[in-house]
Design an enzyme around this catalytic site. Structure first.
Site, PDB file in Angstrom:
ATOM      1  N   SER A 102       1.261  -0.784  -0.286  1.00  9.95           N
ATOM      2  CA  SER A 102      -0.428  -0.236  -0.077  1.00  9.95           C
ATOM      3  C   SER A 102       0.848   1.144  -0.309  1.00  9.95           C
ATOM      4  O   SER A 102       2.213   1.319   0.339  1.00  9.95           O
ATOM      5  CB  SER A 102      -0.630  -0.141   1.371  1.00  9.95           C
ATOM      6  OG  SER A 102      -0.395   0.612   2.678  1.00  9.95           O
ATOM      7  N   ASP A 103       0.458   2.526   0.176  1.00  9.35           N
ATOM      8  CA  ASP A 103       0.939   3.523   0.176  1.00  9.35           C
ATOM      9  C   ASP A 103       0.869   3.901   1.612  1.00  9.35           C
ATOM     10  O   ASP A 103       0.204   3.087   2.201  1.00  9.35           O
ATOM     11  CB  ASP A 103       0.515   4.585  -0.605  1.00  9.35           C
ATOM     12  CG  ASP A 103       2.181   5.292  -0.803  1.00  9.35           C
ATOM     13  OD1 ASP A 103       2.819   5.824   0.128  1.00  9.35           O
ATOM     14  OD2 ASP A 103       1.726   7.347  -1.918  1.00  9.35           O
ATOM     15  N   TRP A 104       1.697   5.323   1.903  1.00  8.75           N
ATOM     16  CA  TRP A 104       1.674   4.858   3.731  1.00  8.75           C
ATOM     17  C   TRP A 104       0.170   5.274   4.341  1.00  8.75           C
ATOM     18  O   TRP A 104      -0.461   6.056   3.521  1.00  8.75           O
ATOM     19  CB  TRP A 104       2.396   6.673   3.331  1.00  8.75           C
ATOM     20  CG  TRP A 104       2.708   6.405   5.029  1.00  8.75           C
ATOM     21  CD1 TRP A 104       2.044   7.045   6.081  1.00  8.75           C
ATOM     22  CD2 TRP A 104       3.688   6.780   5.783  1.00  8.75           C
ATOM     23  NE1 TRP A 104       2.606   6.992   7.860  1.00  8.75           N
ATOM     24  CE2 TRP A 104       4.166   7.179   6.772  1.00  8.75           C
ATOM     25  CE3 TRP A 104       4.796   6.508   5.244  1.00  8.75           C
ATOM     26  CZ2 TRP A 104       4.859   7.450   8.365  1.00  8.75           C
ATOM     27  CZ3 TRP A 104       6.817   6.714   6.482  1.00  8.75           C
ATOM     28  CH2 TRP A 104       6.193   6.847   8.177  1.00  8.75           C
TER      29      TRP A 104
END
Ligand code: BGC
Length: 741
Positions: free
Chosen positions: A283-285
């Site tokens: 995932s992104d942050w």
């Protein structure tokens, strides 16, 4: 006969090589199975949990918990740590866990590690795939020696909106060029493959369509047709996957209402289905948790369920997986097979990276020391930097500068080291190894020939420094005025609604121009800026972006003529912000603009602005000039399995040796869907001595003519196609028509 034998030998060797890859993959699958069979649900969730760590070891610190989690096998990957010693210490903790599964170590190594290369958008302006691959290779050699085995790059988002701060991280607006660059960067990062100790896993991001954020506002929603998605935004991702990218990263945006981290369409159908991707998706942050404010998930638990089921394999700093996956599987809301598939993907990369065999293989301090101080790396960075520079104007042939001229270097960016690194550079305590413009000029032109005045700050409203700047300009033969954005104005969360030169910089330019001294403008920026007064009134302009560690030397190389500029823009420069999005490969309307003048003529455009860009895609000057002639098609009819050779001659008709990017565009004249007025389909960067001519040949086949039709089939339709050869998208020098039948 000899050639044939070599060819057969080659085939045989390839077959052996392929077979060994397969047997290797097979044996990993068995090993993965056996690891998987030993794992508890908690340990499985742990493999899918990634944390950022900045190395505070006290048990009372928040990081203390993370260290404890590592020891308990509840973390699969760590990022933001670097240095072989630190990595070794953390890996040792991971090996204290029950199953001793090693960690993956990631970092945003976007354009260099210790040696900073130009920002990716600048690098793309080189149109030099080998140099771009080398830049990524050098970054991987340094990063892997520092304990890392994973970079969150390349960013392959197509961007048509310079307001978006992250445009600096990509390769510009064009899908064809962007796809080639995506593949080059993946190859560079992953080197000879995961068996080798200097390869880091690449991560194609941000999947998908992040670059189309509405209004250029970071993280914003994206709404587009599937045809547009597949034709413009997905190909660079596919190219990265085909080049073997080990991982993908979700984007923050929602796409047509579905946050990318929860999009089964993107991850299960396209990436893991159609493209058969065997790596994993991170995932992104916290983007999994962010599905809550999106209004798509109710809580962390719901977010974990939606993301895992959609195909997001690893949760970056989100804690949704760690805290909820066990329960979700036990209650049947996430199937064990979906969970196992995600864990298997992560374990597969750990095996392929050789971490099970030797968890410390990236932690050799001797190698680290050597890699961080390799002069070859600086050389590559300087070469990349000078190739990234774009000469926008040289009307009076002021450049290259003449030897012995007294130069006044003026401007807020002339002595900056930090800014030269650009957004998304890896942070180091000491930037003194960055060559500022002032230092580069001192080295090349000599202290005795150099004067300096700051003039003003980047955004500071004060004009107090003007007087000194004017005095300094008057004392010199030529002024080099270094202006632009500051580094912090680009990158993540740095969208701008106003792309003008910040502060009083334009006023400074006007004052310096009023001295009557010849002026060279350097524009430092991470995006196309809007600088109309400068563009219309200053005859000499060089776009220098952010060029990294060797910025000052590279700029001096170009200004002195030691290197003849060859960069070409990979993104259209707008005349003003109201014209955005602007891109060269647009459709024609039923009322195309006929003349490039603002008017109320009931045609596409504005009543107060020209339709064209200020500086077009593909544009960039050289100190020499190139003539194009003799366009010959091997046939003007292309059959289904055929190829047409398109040949032309390019002559260096000026006084300097130089390089030219010869660009091939096509236009499908009549089709079942409206097609762009021009599409880049090939290019060649050639080097010509003054007076030299070279033949350039392009091959045109049906692939170059194909597009997604209304049913989303990739087809070439029969009919006429314009073949255009140009020095930029707006400077077509030769043109002909072929028929596909
Ligand atoms: C960015 C990613 C980056 C990640 C880790 C996020 O905020 O969008 O591009 O890789 O942080 O630093």
């Amino acid at each position: 006969m000899k050639t044939k034998t070599i060819f057969h030998l080659f085939i045989l060797l390839s077959a052996i090589f392929t077979a060994s890859i397969h047997s290797q993959t097979k044996s990993y699958e068995k090993q993965i199975d056996s690891v998987l069979s030993l794992m508890t649900l908690e340990e499985k969730a742990g493999q899918l949990h990634q944390v950022s760590l900045s190395w505070a070891t006290g048990p009372a610190s928040p990081e203390g918990d993370k260290l404890k989690d590592i020891k308990e096998g509840k973390i699969g990957s760590v990022f933001n740590i670097r240095g072989s010693e630190k990595v070794r210490a953390l890996q040792e903790l991971a090996l204290q866990s029950r199953l001793k599964i090693p960690l993956l170590f990631g970092l945003d190594v976007i354009h260099g590690f210790k040696t900073t290369f130009p920002i990716p958008l600048a690098e793309s302006a080189s149109w030099d795939l080998e140099a771009i691959e080398l830049a990524a290779r050098v970054a991987a050699v340094e990063a892997s020696a520092s304990g890392l085995n994973w970079t969150f790059a390349p960013m392959v988002d197509i961007a048509r909106d310079p307001r978006w701060g992250r445009i600096m991280e990509g390769a510009g607006e064009d899908t064809y060029l962007g796809s080639l660059i995506a593949a080059a960067r993946v190859k560079g990062f992953q080197g000879k493959g995961f068996g080798s100790v200097d390869a880091v896993m690449a991560c194609a991001k941000h999947y998908a369509a992040y670059g189309a954020a509405t209004g250029g506002r970071d993280y914003n929603s994206v709404d587009m047709s599937e045809r547009m998605l597949r034709e413009i935004y997905l190909p660079p991702f596919k190219a990265a996957a085909v080049a073997g990218a080990a991982t993908f990263m979700n984007s923050f945006n929602d796409l047509n209402g579905v946050p990318a981290s929860g999009s089964a369409f993107l991850m299960r159908n396209i990436l893991k289905g159609e493209w058969n991707f065997n790596g994993f998706v991170v995932s992104d942050w916290a983007s999994i948790r962010e599905m809550i404010p999106h209004g798509f998930a109710e809580n962390d638990r719901d977010a974990a369920k939606l993301a895992l089921n959609a195909g997001s394999d690893m949760d970056m700093e989100g804690y949704c997986y760690r805290d909820n996956l066990k329960d979700l599987v036990e209650k049947g809301e996430v199937s064990l097979s979906n969970l196992d598939d995600a864990v298997r993907r992560v374990l597969r990369k750990k095996f392929e990276m050789g971490l099970f065999e030797d968890p410390f293989r990236f932690t050799d301090p001797v190698r680290e020391e050597k890699a961080m101080n390799n002069p070859e790396h600086r050389k590559a960075a300087r070469d990349m930097a000078r190739k990234s520079i774009v000469l926008l104007k040289n009307d009076d042939e002021l450049l290259p500068l003449k030897n012995g001229q007294k130069i006044a270097l003026i401007g807020p960016l002339a002595k900056s080291e930090d800014d030269m690194l650009g957004g998304w550079a890896v942070g180091w305590d000491d930037n003194s190894d960055v060559v500022s413009q002032f230092e580069g000029f001192e080295i090349r032109f000599g202290k005795q020939n150099l004067l300096y005045s700051k003039g003003c700050g980047v955004s500071d409203p004060s004009k107090d420094g003007f007087e000194d700047a004017i005095k300094t300009a008057k004392a010199a033969d030529v002024v080099v005025l270094s202006i632009g954005e500051s580094r912090s104005m680009n990158g993540e969360a740095a969208s701008r609604s106003n792309l003008g030169l910040p502060g009083v910089q334009e006023d400074l330019v006007k004052e310096i121009m009023a001295t009557g001294k010849p002026v060279v403008i350097l524009i430092n920026a991470g995006r196309p800026l809007v600088f109309n007064w400068v563009a219309d009134n200053v005859p000499t302009i060089v776009y220098t972006w952010w060029l990294g560690s060797e910025a000052g030397n590279a700029i001096a190389d170009v200004l002195s003529g030691d290197y003849n500029p060859s960069g070409k823009l990979t993104v259209s420069f707008p005349r003003n912000e109201g014209q955005i999005p602007i891109y060269y490969n647009h459709f024609n309307t039923g009322r195309p603009s006929m003349q490039d003048i603002p008017s109320k003529d009931y045609r596409t455009g504005y009543i107060d602005l020209k339709q064209s860009s200020k500086f077009p895609f593909g544009y960039g000057l050289s100190y020499t000039s190139f003539d194009y002639s003799n366009l010959v098609f091997s046939s003007d009819r292309l059959s289904k399995d055929g190829v047409i050779d398109v040949t032309l001659t390019v002559k260096n008709s000026g006084d300097f040796d130089g390089e030219e990017v010869v660009q091939l565009y096509i236009r499908d004249l009549v089709a079942s869907l409206v097609r762009p007025v021009k599409e880049l389909k090939d290019f060649k960067k050639i080097s010509l001595k003054s007076g030299e001519s070279k033949k350039v040949t392009f091959k045109v086949d049906k692939e170059k003519l194909s597009f997604y039709n209304e049913k989303l089939d990739w087809v070439a339709e029969e009919g006429k196609f314009d073949i255009m050869i140009g020095s930029s998208s707006a400077d077509i020098r030769l043109k002909g028509t072929i028929v596909y039948e």
